[in-house]
Write a protein that holds these residues in place. Sequence first.
Motif, PDB file in Angstrom:
ATOM      1  N   PRO B  69       0.807  -1.231   0.000  1.00 52.89           N
ATOM      2  CA  PRO B  69       0.000   0.000   0.000  1.00 52.89           C
ATOM      3  C   PRO B  69       0.840   1.281   0.000  1.00 52.89           C
ATOM      4  CG  PRO B  69      -0.907  -1.593   1.540  1.00 52.89           C
ATOM      5  CD  PRO B  69       0.413  -2.155   1.069  1.00 52.89           C
ATOM      6  N   GLY B  70       2.003   1.244   0.649  1.00 49.23           N
ATOM      7  CA  GLY B  70       2.863   2.423   0.668  1.00 49.23           C
ATOM      8  C   GLY B  70       3.619   2.598  -0.635  1.00 49.23           C
ATOM      9  N   LEU B  71       4.167   1.475  -1.133  1.00 50.41           N
ATOM     10  CA  LEU B  71       4.958   1.560  -2.372  1.00 50.41           C
ATOM     11  C   LEU B  71       4.086   1.992  -3.554  1.00 50.41           C
ATOM     12  CD1 LEU B  71       7.160  -1.668  -2.062  1.00 50.41           C
ATOM     13  CD2 LEU B  71       7.858   0.691  -1.638  1.00 50.41           C
ATOM     14  N   PHE B  72       2.806   1.562  -3.540  1.00 53.07           N
ATOM     15  CA  PHE B  72       1.922   1.859  -4.674  1.00 53.07           C
ATOM     16  C   PHE B  72       0.998   3.051  -4.404  1.00 53.07           C
ATOM     17  CE2 PHE B  72       3.016  -2.653  -5.319  1.00 53.07           C
ATOM     18  CZ  PHE B  72       3.521  -2.573  -6.601  1.00 53.07           C
ATOM     19  N   ASP B  73       1.191   3.744  -3.294  1.00 55.54           N
ATOM     20  CA  ASP B  73       0.328   4.876  -2.946  1.00 55.54           C
ATOM     21  C   ASP B  73       0.529   6.005  -3.973  1.00 55.54           C
ATOM     22  OD1 ASP B  73      -0.957   7.059  -1.881  1.00 55.54           O
ATOM     23  OD2 ASP B  73      -0.119   6.809   0.151  1.00 55.54           O
ATOM     24  N   PRO B  74      -0.527   6.409  -4.693  1.00 53.48           N
ATOM     25  CA  PRO B  74      -0.382   7.500  -5.677  1.00 53.48           C
ATOM     26  C   PRO B  74       0.128   8.797  -5.052  1.00 53.48           C
ATOM     27  CG  PRO B  74      -2.612   6.548  -5.757  1.00 53.48           C
ATOM     28  CD  PRO B  74      -1.911   5.907  -4.604  1.00 53.48           C
ATOM     29  N   GLU B  75      -0.166   9.006  -3.775  1.00 48.70           N
ATOM     30  CA  GLU B  75       0.332  10.230  -3.122  1.00 48.70           C
ATOM     31  C   GLU B  75       1.858  10.186  -2.980  1.00 48.70           C
ATOM     32  OE1 GLU B  75      -1.310  11.097   0.768  1.00 48.70           O
ATOM     33  OE2 GLU B  75      -0.199  12.993   0.871  1.00 48.70           O
ATOM     34  N   VAL B  76       2.408   8.982  -2.776  1.00 52.90           N
ATOM     35  CA  VAL B  76       3.878   8.836  -2.727  1.00 52.90           C
ATOM     36  C   VAL B  76       4.429   9.017  -4.145  1.00 52.90           C
ATOM     37  CG1 VAL B  76       5.773   7.237  -2.222  1.00 52.90           C
ATOM     38  CG2 VAL B  76       3.788   7.357  -0.693  1.00 52.90           C
ATOM     39  N   GLY B  77       3.760   8.400  -5.117  1.00 51.86           N
ATOM     40  CA  GLY B  77       4.047   8.691  -6.524  1.00 51.86           C
ATOM     41  C   GLY B  77       5.332   8.100  -7.080  1.00 51.86           C
ATOM     42  N   ILE B  78       5.692   6.896  -6.634  1.00 54.88           N
ATOM     43  CA  ILE B  78       6.909   6.261  -7.172  1.00 54.88           C
ATOM     44  C   ILE B  78       6.678   5.827  -8.624  1.00 54.88           C
ATOM     45  CG2 ILE B  78       8.391   4.214  -6.987  1.00 54.88           C
ATOM     46  CD1 ILE B  78       8.136   4.391  -3.971  1.00 54.88           C
ATOM     47  N   LYS B  79       7.615   6.206  -9.496  1.00 60.70           N
ATOM     48  CA  LYS B  79       7.560   5.750 -10.896  1.00 60.70           C
ATOM     49  C   LYS B  79       8.316   4.425 -10.980  1.00 60.70           C
ATOM     50  CE  LYS B  79       7.810  10.480 -12.631  1.00 60.70           C
ATOM     51  NZ  LYS B  79       8.794  11.440 -13.203  1.00 60.70           N
ATOM     52  N   PHE B  80       7.579   3.322 -11.050  1.00 60.03           N
ATOM     53  CA  PHE B  80       8.201   2.014 -10.902  1.00 60.03           C
ATOM     54  C   PHE B  80       9.173   1.656 -12.013  1.00 60.03           C
ATOM     55  CE2 PHE B  80       5.174   1.717  -7.622  1.00 60.03           C
ATOM     56  CZ  PHE B  80       5.828   0.953  -6.686  1.00 60.03           C
ATOM     57  N   ALA B  81       8.894   2.126 -13.218  1.00 59.92           N
ATOM     58  CA  ALA B  81       9.762   1.770 -14.339  1.00 59.92           C
ATOM     59  C   ALA B  81      11.183   2.291 -14.114  1.00 59.92           C
ATOM     60  CB  ALA B  81       9.194   2.313 -15.637  1.00 59.92           C
ATOM     61  N   LEU B  82      11.317   3.326 -13.287  1.00 56.55           N
ATOM     62  CA  LEU B  82      12.619   3.967 -13.084  1.00 56.55           C
ATOM     63  C   LEU B  82      13.177   3.692 -11.685  1.00 56.55           C
ATOM     64  CD1 LEU B  82      11.693   7.438 -14.649  1.00 56.55           C
ATOM     65  CD2 LEU B  82      12.913   5.567 -15.752  1.00 56.55           C
ATOM     66  N   MET B  83      12.537   2.774 -10.956  1.00 54.31           N
ATOM     67  CA  MET B  83      12.904   2.571  -9.557  1.00 54.31           C
ATOM     68  C   MET B  83      13.940   1.468  -9.380  1.00 54.31           C
ATOM     69  SD  MET B  83      10.552   1.466  -6.312  1.00 54.31           S
ATOM     70  CE  MET B  83      11.015  -0.275  -6.363  1.00 54.31           C
ATOM     71  N   VAL B  84      14.890   1.699  -8.482  1.00 51.14           N
ATOM     72  CA  VAL B  84      15.761   0.624  -8.024  1.00 51.14           C
ATOM     73  C   VAL B  84      15.744   0.583  -6.496  1.00 51.14           C
ATOM     74  CG1 VAL B  84      17.319   0.665 -10.014  1.00 51.14           C
ATOM     75  CG2 VAL B  84      17.819   2.102  -8.023  1.00 51.14           C
ATOM     76  N   HIS B  85      15.963  -0.613  -5.954  1.00 52.93           N
ATOM     77  CA  HIS B  85      16.072  -0.771  -4.497  1.00 52.93           C
ATOM     78  C   HIS B  85      17.487  -0.320  -4.135  1.00 52.93           C
ATOM     79  CE1 HIS B  85      15.204  -3.645  -0.866  1.00 52.93           C
ATOM     80  NE2 HIS B  85      15.496  -2.430  -0.490  1.00 52.93           N
ATOM     81  N   GLY B  86      17.610   0.855  -3.550  1.00 50.84           N
ATOM     82  CA  GLY B  86      18.920   1.456  -3.349  1.00 50.84           C
ATOM     83  C   GLY B  86      19.656   0.901  -2.152  1.00 50.84           C
ATOM     84  N   SER B  87      18.986   0.880  -1.014  1.00 51.85           N
ATOM     85  CA  SER B  87      19.628   0.356   0.178  1.00 51.85           C
ATOM     86  C   SER B  87      18.589  -0.195   1.137  1.00 51.85           C
ATOM     87  CB  SER B  87      20.499   1.422   0.852  1.00 51.85           C
ATOM     88  OG  SER B  87      19.735   2.549   1.170  1.00 51.85           O
ATOM     89  N   GLN B  88      19.100  -0.944   2.099  1.00 50.90           N
ATOM     90  CA  GLN B  88      18.217  -1.664   3.012  1.00 50.90           C
ATOM     91  C   GLN B  88      18.908  -1.830   4.347  1.00 50.90           C
ATOM     92  OE1 GLN B  88      14.984  -3.067   2.218  1.00 50.90           O
ATOM     93  NE2 GLN B  88      15.023  -3.031   4.448  1.00 50.90           N
ATOM     94  N   GLU B  89      18.165  -1.573   5.394  1.00 53.80           N
ATOM     95  CA  GLU B  89      18.703  -1.845   6.728  1.00 53.80           C
ATOM     96  C   GLU B  89      17.665  -2.624   7.526  1.00 53.80           C
ATOM     97  OE1 GLU B  89      20.067   1.542   8.998  1.00 53.80           O
ATOM     98  OE2 GLU B  89      20.097   0.376  10.851  1.00 53.80           O
ATOM     99  N   PHE B  90      18.133  -3.612   8.277  1.00 56.27           N
ATOM    100  CA  PHE B  90      17.267  -4.293   9.235  1.00 56.27           C
ATOM    101  C   PHE B  90      17.957  -4.283  10.591  1.00 56.27           C
ATOM    102  CE2 PHE B  90      15.957  -6.634   5.284  1.00 56.27           C
ATOM    103  CZ  PHE B  90      14.641  -6.178   5.247  1.00 56.27           C
ATOM    104  N   ARG B  91      17.154  -4.119  11.621  1.00 56.79           N
ATOM    105  CA  ARG B  91      17.642  -4.183  13.003  1.00 56.79           C
ATOM    106  C   ARG B  91      16.722  -5.165  13.729  1.00 56.79           C
ATOM    107  NH1 ARG B  91      21.239  -1.567  15.835  1.00 56.79           N
ATOM    108  NH2 ARG B  91      21.878  -0.366  14.012  1.00 56.79           N
ATOM    109  N   TRP B  92      17.318  -6.228  14.255  1.00 60.45           N
ATOM    110  CA  TRP B  92      16.502  -7.324  14.785  1.00 60.45           C
ATOM    111  C   TRP B  92      16.418  -7.350  16.304  1.00 60.45           C
ATOM    112  CZ3 TRP B  92      19.733  -8.200  10.477  1.00 60.45           C
ATOM    113  CH2 TRP B  92      19.083  -8.592   9.310  1.00 60.45           C
TER     114      TRP B  92
END
Lengths: 130, 146
Positions: B69-92
């Motif tokens: 719901p967040g990634l596809f939220d029109p208000e966020v407005g991500i253009k998927f064709a041009l998107m890359v997963h840049g970085s990621q952090e997890f804290r467990w």
Amino acid sequence: MADLIPGTELPELKTTPDRFLTVRYAGASGDFNPIHIDEDFARQVGLPGRILHGLWTMAQVARAQTEAAGGPHALKALSVQFRGMGVPEAEVTVTGTVRDVTDGVALIETVATQNGIEIIRNAVAEVEIG
Amino acid sequence: MPVNTSAIGKSYPPTMYAVGREKIREYALAVGETNPLHLDVAAARAAGYTDVVAPPMFVVVYSAAALGPGLFDPEVGIKFALMVHGSQEFRWGPLVVAGDEITTSFTVKDISESGGKGFYVFESVSTNQAGDTVCVGTWTNIVRGV
């Protein structure tokens, strides 16, 4: 279990994703983006072919830490940058070096390379020791 | 075109994921895990866990449904064709085991622009049935040519 003190090199992890790995990982993770599983689609969007899931490669980086530290409980945090593109049927190598140990937590700088290219870089793991 | 920052702070409805023993095994095998804690109930119980243990990166499975719901939220407005997963952090936090029920919330942490690229940063917070935070994820997606 490796003795993690500053300067220690992480035991190298080497793994070669086979031809159908991305299909199995897609099923296991739920990420069915066709760039990972459909050769024709991947080429149509300008990729050399199907590419590895970045989060699969990150899982290899995580595994290198947990194997060195003696289990999954030890990995407290992992941050990575995705660069380049991993591909099936070529060996992925995870290396790392302990930079610091504070209060029983080792800070490990780590990367994943394939075909001489860092596909995960600037990664830092926090690993509990002892 | 500048990025739209109005969605910063926006949260999406939490999702719940029931962790299954065979799903942990399937995931563990797909990422090459050989530690019997992830694969063998008897080994996990002998080590003091109630059932097989999820590898830390299994977070991508139990948090996945919360992200859409967040990634596809029109208000966020991500253009998927041009998107890359840049970085990621997890804290467990505490390990997740089969039988756990994990609730994940998802929030837009930041949207910014730099050098013609849009940076979309989301945070996932996953909690088990006892109320312990088992993982906090920071997901950064980069869109070229915003």
